[in-house]
Design an enzyme around this catalytic site. Structure first.
Site, PDB file in Angstrom:
ATOM      1  N   SER A   1       0.876  -1.176   0.000  1.00 37.23           N
ATOM      2  CA  SER A   1       0.000   0.000   0.000  1.00 37.23           C
ATOM      3  C   SER A   1       0.903   1.213   0.000  1.00 37.23           C
ATOM      4  O   SER A   1       1.764   1.345   0.890  1.00 37.23           O
ATOM      5  CB  SER A   1      -0.897   0.021   1.246  1.00 37.23           C
ATOM      6  OG  SER A   1      -1.811  -1.046   1.204  1.00 37.23           O
ATOM      7  N   GLU A   2       0.716   2.112  -0.966  1.00 35.04           N
ATOM      8  CA  GLU A   2       1.717   3.161  -1.168  1.00 35.04           C
ATOM      9  C   GLU A   2       1.759   4.184  -0.039  1.00 35.04           C
ATOM     10  O   GLU A   2       2.691   4.981   0.043  1.00 35.04           O
ATOM     11  CB  GLU A   2       1.546   3.837  -2.532  1.00 35.04           C
ATOM     12  CG  GLU A   2       0.267   4.616  -2.743  1.00 35.04           C
ATOM     13  CD  GLU A   2      -0.821   3.762  -3.394  1.00 35.04           C
ATOM     14  OE1 GLU A   2      -0.820   2.527  -3.210  1.00 35.04           O
ATOM     15  OE2 GLU A   2      -1.683   4.353  -4.080  1.00 35.04           O
ATOM     16  N   ASN A   3       0.772   4.169   0.835  1.00 37.81           N
ATOM     17  CA  ASN A   3       0.825   5.067   1.984  1.00 37.81           C
ATOM     18  C   ASN A   3       1.842   4.591   3.033  1.00 37.81           C
ATOM     19  O   ASN A   3       2.065   5.295   4.019  1.00 37.81           O
ATOM     20  CB  ASN A   3      -0.558   5.230   2.616  1.00 37.81           C
ATOM     21  CG  ASN A   3      -1.197   3.932   2.999  1.00 37.81           C
ATOM     22  OD1 ASN A   3      -1.122   2.946   2.264  1.00 37.81           O
ATOM     23  ND2 ASN A   3      -1.815   3.888   4.160  1.00 37.81           N
TER      24      ASN A   3
END
Lengths: 237, 222
Positions: free
Chosen positions: B51-53
């Protein structure tokens, strides 16, 4: 010797910010958004602000308050899809929005924080986001010159801080906080807990204290506001 | 539980997209339909979801009463983590993306061109959610699969000769999985690979605004 104490009252810390300031704001969605510092900025009412934040939060949360109050002139961001007000303000010309790729935003802040002026990348070549930006040839490839991004202030949420401003973040609340803490002239931190010097193990610190200018102790202000809680949005299937 | 043929069209396309996820991969699932692929992976399937967060080892979506307020995926859903998960900042997250550590990304689309161009961030004047991490995922994941309805809400084809909307990235899409078909992007343009149950060749051709090459072998169904 002992490390300096940077604890400060919230009103005083936010009062450093003048009208027209450019402000980095940590957070990706709810986690890591400094909701309490944002509420104080809303209360004090500084205007003509440029905000740099990954997203525009959601209606009724975080920087949406500052959009609703008309304090924001310009927003540098990656995604505003969960905030219909931001899209409407942009479409009606009341808010200038500059979109960045998410990793490009992080890297521009990193450059700004690390004393670099710009960098070359193939990200965005051939798209609207590269239009109007200088291009340079390197190894036979046309690359975009992305410029460094710095700001006057950064508002950062941390899970723990010590009085010197050594910080730890929790889970996905870390996101943009470490890089934003590098890229502003004055870094104001709100911490859920302020512990004693030495209580954070030196090996466990995510942001070292020299990056931080002011530490606001959230625990001293009472329980965390509901904005920090789990957002119960409708299931979109 | 059900046989695949009893799925509704949307569930069927998500289940088909889940087959793109191979054991051992590092995968980023885009916001919207792609994140629903997780529900179609077998229990214990060896894959690392990014998840890019700032999370690898993303688990399942949690109900609000089980959620951790500090733990979301990039779409804003509250999630669990798998044993071995890691948290990191946005710089590290995108070093993983641009450095070539993602084997696969599955993204949504407003339009895909026969050249593999992808548009999924702006419908000028109507809806501008923004690019998020989409540009970097589309340009740098080793394989890019689009999961989307074949036509938009107005019934207009999304598979086109050339995109009309602002691009997310040029020549990046490898495969498109829709409620009607599986289509690959080849150097010669779109190539039809599979048809959804109950969909005819004529249906797909009518709903695609670009030439569609047909395979020599009989078309597979999904």
């Amino acid at each position: 010797m002992s490390l300096p104490d940077k604890r400060q009252g919230m009103e005083e810390a936010i009062a450093r910010i003048p009208n027209g300031a450019r402000i980095l704001i940590s957070g990706f969605g709810v986690p890591g958004t400094p909701f309490t510092l944002i509420q104080e900025l809303l209360r004090q009412g500084q205007t003509g602000l440029t905000l740099v934040k990954n997203d525009a939060n959601e209606t009724g949360l975080g920087i949406d308050h500052l959009l609703a109050s008309g304090q924001v002139e310009r927003l540098i961001t990656t995604h505003i899809g969960l905030n219909p007000r931001a899209i409407e303000l942009m479409n009606s010309g009341k808010l200038t929005v500059e979109f960045c790729g998410q990793g490009m935003l992080a890297e521009r802040l990193h450059a700004g924080g690390a004393g670099l002026k710009a960098f070359l990348t193939d990200i965005g070549v051939g798209t609207l986001l590269a239009q109007g930006k200088p291009h340079h040839e390197l190894d036979g490839q046309s690359l975009v010159l992305e410029t460094a991004l710095r700001a006057d202030f950064a508002l950062i949420h941390a899970a723990k801080a010590d009085p010197f401003g050594n910080l730890r973040y929790t889970a996905t609340a870390r996101n943009f906080a470490p890089v934003m803490a590098m890229a502003a002239d004055q870094v104001i931190v709100e911490a859920e807990a302020v512990v004693g010097l030495g209580d954070l193990a030196a090996d466990d610190i995510h942001t070292p204290g020299p990056f931080v200018d002011a530490v606001v102790d959230l625990a001293a202000l009472g329980p965390l506001s509901a904005e920090y809680g789990v957002v119960r949005r409708e299931q979109h299937v | 539980m059900s046989e695949p043929t009893s799925f509704d069209p949307k569930t069927r396309m998500i289940a088909r997209a889940a087959q793109e996820v191979q054991p051992g991969m590092v995968v980023n699932l885009g916001i919207g339909l792609p994140t629903q692929i997780v529900g179609h992976l077998p229990a214990g399937f060896p894959v690392c979801l990014h998840s890019e967060n700032g999370l690898t080892g993303t688990g399942l979506v949690l109900a609000p009463d089980q959620a951790d307020r500090n733990l979301i995926d990039a779409g804003g859903a509250y999630v669990s983590t798998l044993p071995g998960a890691a948290f990191f900042d946005s710089l590290t997250s995108f070093a993983m993306v641009r450095g070539g550590r993602l084997d696969l990304t599955v993204l949504g689309a407003f339009e895909v061109a026969q050249t593999g161009d992808l548009a999924n961030w702006q419908i000028p004047g109507r809806f501008t959610p923004g690019v998020g991490g989409g540009i970097e995922l589309a340009q740098k994941a080793r394989r890019v699969v689009v999961l989307s309805t074949h036509c938009d809400r107005r019934g207009q084809p999304k598979l086109l000769r050339a995109c009309k909307l602002p691009l997310t990235a040029e020549r990046c899409v490898d495969r498109i999985i829709t409620d009607m078909a599986v289509v690959d992007v080849t150097p010669a343009g779109f190539a039809l690979r599979e048809l959804a149950e109950g969909v005819s060749l004529e249906d797909v051709m009518a709903a695609t605004d670009a030439p569609l090459a047909l395979p020599d072998a009989p078309l597979l169904r999904f």
